[in-house]
Scaffold this motif. Structure first.
Motif, PDB file in Angstrom:
ATOM      1  N   ALA A 180       0.597  -1.004  -0.146  1.00  0.00           N
ATOM      2  CA  ALA A 180      -0.313   0.109  -0.303  1.00  0.00           C
ATOM      3  C   ALA A 180       0.145   1.217   0.209  1.00  0.00           C
ATOM      4  N   SER A 181       0.680   2.565  -0.936  1.00  0.00           N
ATOM      5  CA  SER A 181       0.680   3.504  -0.302  1.00  0.00           C
ATOM      6  C   SER A 181      -0.043   4.775  -0.182  1.00  0.00           C
ATOM      7  N   GLY A 223      -3.594  -1.193   3.929  1.00  0.00           N
ATOM      8  CA  GLY A 223      -3.451  -0.760   4.058  1.00  0.00           C
ATOM      9  C   GLY A 223      -2.927  -0.029   5.660  1.00  0.00           C
ATOM     10  N   ASN A 224      -2.225  -0.149   6.178  1.00  0.00           N
ATOM     11  CA  ASN A 224      -1.982  -0.007   8.171  1.00  0.00           C
ATOM     12  C   ASN A 224      -2.098   1.913   7.874  1.00  0.00           C
ATOM     13  N   SER A 231      -5.632   8.874   3.659  1.00  0.00           N
ATOM     14  CA  SER A 231      -5.499   6.643   4.420  1.00  0.00           C
ATOM     15  C   SER A 231      -5.620   6.659   3.513  1.00  0.00           C
ATOM     16  N   ARG A 232      -6.111   7.010   2.643  1.00  0.00           N
ATOM     17  CA  ARG A 232      -6.790   5.602   1.181  1.00  0.00           C
ATOM     18  C   ARG A 232      -5.179   4.775   0.783  1.00  0.00           C
ATOM     19  N   ASN A 233      -5.585   3.782   0.498  1.00  0.00           N
ATOM     20  CA  ASN A 233      -4.790   3.079   0.005  1.00  0.00           C
ATOM     21  C   ASN A 233      -4.618   3.525  -2.023  1.00  0.00           C
ATOM     22  N   GLN A 276       1.260   8.586   5.248  1.00  0.00           N
ATOM     23  CA  GLN A 276       1.950   7.156   4.500  1.00  0.00           C
ATOM     24  C   GLN A 276       3.407   8.361   4.395  1.00  0.00           C
ATOM     25  N   LEU A 277       3.388   8.966   3.316  1.00  0.00           N
ATOM     26  CA  LEU A 277       4.121   9.857   2.348  1.00  0.00           C
ATOM     27  C   LEU A 277       4.242  10.831   3.234  1.00  0.00           C
TER      28      LEU A 277
END
Length: 421
Positions: A165-166, A274-275, A299-301, A170-171
């Motif tokens: 996932a990204s 994704g986490n 937070s969406r993949n 995360q970024l």
């Protein structure tokens, strides 16, 4: 005078060869234990569950502790623990073609440039864009390459599991971690890393119009509001760049096309959500709880697509109504694109029976069931396979005032054991 080989370097080389052989032997054993055929160019040999992931360890130590096994081994273990008895075909994504690496190299270059002194505002914003778009484009291209390869080989009646996932969350967190050492937040950071972090912070201060003295002031009432402004600036920049990048638009178009072609041949794709579900709260907590303005898809993949089956994770604990039982895992991304939830706990084995968690281990449980549905119903499209799963093997979990579908273990186990609903 002639000199022979240096005994020291001979010894080092022999040790490296020994470790490589150990890794190869342990990898073969681990693959055999979970019944995975590792093949970088799999051919169509009937229905299968395809797993593109990391199967190669960096050292023998990874096999000593099951919770540290290569990710693909753990994902495959979740498939088997769910009761799937069919073929698992693994492809090690570290051996994929070199073409997508240009995007990854771009991302690494840009995040490195943030640590160069004297970057202008325009350069810093360009660095953030290059990091975000390069990272995501690399991931999209890698998945497109994989699906196009399977389609070209005539794979049908099968399922692909993607447990990567990204997300914007995360970024953003990755960028914020670049400046945290400069705040002296108690982590054990060497002086060189701290100096790098301070340079990155100085560059971001200039780009976002912040006050560096306030950011590093020891008093919380002074530094927390300024750090919240920094985090909000990163959130806004990452979100905007991801949404408007022509590079990502092109990579996304290719990815969508590769999905349509693969699923058009009576296949399905299952994706972990994704986490990153708790990243927004973590970023807010870093700054004393000052509210942040998060985009709806934070937070969406980024790999989510209306055609794929996206899986969130559940765990056990105290639910919002105060009772003990199954609940949505706090770490699980919970976007509107999540189609179903499943158990995200994996018994990793070992002397202490470790349990590891993640949507990485929820997705393959759903993939296992859908793979058997496709095998038993070769005429089914991806939509029909997902509908069969949701109609026959899910229950509704009420949480946070809404009802979400969850993979139901008893009928799932029965189906995988007897191939009947």
């Amino acid at each position: 005078m002639a000199f022979g080989p240096d005994p020291f370097f001979q010894g080092v080389n022999m040790m490296q060869q020994f470790q490589q052989q150990q890794v190869q032997n342990l990898t073969s054993t681990a693959l055999a234990n979970v019944g995975v055929e590792l093949n970088s160019n799999p051919t169509a040999q009937g229905p299968a569950l395809y797993v593109q992931d990391t199967f190669t360890a960096s050292s023998p130590d990874q096999f000593m502790d099951p919770s540290r096994n290569p990710h693909g081994i753990s994902v495959s273990r979740a498939v088997r623990q769910q009761g799937f008895q069919g073929r698992i075909v693994g492809t090690d994504d570290t051996r994929m073609g070199a073409r997508p690496l240009s995007h990854l190299s771009q991302a690494a270059t840009h995040i490195g440039q943030l640590s160069l002194a004297g970057r202008t505002r325009e350069q810093v914003l360009s660095d953030i864009e290059g990091f975000a778009t390069g990272s995501v484009a690399h991931l999209l291209d890698k998945k497109s390459d994989y699906l196009e390869n399977l389609s070209s080989r005539g794979v049908t009646n099968s399922v692909v599991n993607f447990s990567q996932a990204s997300s914007k969350a995360q970024l953003t967190r990755t960028l914020y971690e670049e400046v945290r050492p400069a705040f002296g937040d108690g982590r054990n950071v060497n002086p060189e890393a701290r100096q790098r972090s301070q340079t990155v912070l100085t560059n971001m201060v200039g780009a976002f119009g912040l006050d560096q003295r306030r950011l590093t002031d020891p008093k919380p009432e002074i530094h927390q509001p300024e750090r919240a402004r920094l985090v909000q600036g990163l959130i806004d920049q990452v979100s905007n760049r991801v949404d408007t990048s022509p590079v990502l638009s092109s990579a996304r178009g290719r990815y969508d096309d590769s999905i349509a072609k693969f699923e058009g041949n009576r296949n399905s794709i299952v994706l972990s959500a994704g986490n990153d579900g708790s990243v927004g709260q973590q970023l807010q907590d870093f700054n004393g709880g000052i509210p942040l303005n998060l985009p709806a898809d934070f937070s969406r993949n980024i790999l989510e697509n209306d055609a794929v089956t996206t899986v969130g994770a559940t765990d056990s604990g105290i639910r919002p109504n105060g009772t003990i039982g199954t609940r949505q895992a706090s770490y699980s991304s919970q976007s509107n694109g999540v189609d179903i939830y499943a158990n995200g706990n994996l018994q990793a084995g070992g002397p202490f029976s470790q349990t590891i968690q993640g949507t990485s281990f929820a997705a393959p449980r759903v993939a296992a069931v859908m793979a058997d549905i496709h095998r038993q119903n070769p005429q089914y499209t991806s939509t029909q396979a997902e509908n069969a799963l949701r109609q026959q093997m899910k229950y509704s979990l009420t949480t946070g005032g809404q009802s979400v579908p969850v993979l139901h273990e008893p009928p799932t186990s029965q189906y995988l054991a007897s191939n009947t609903f």
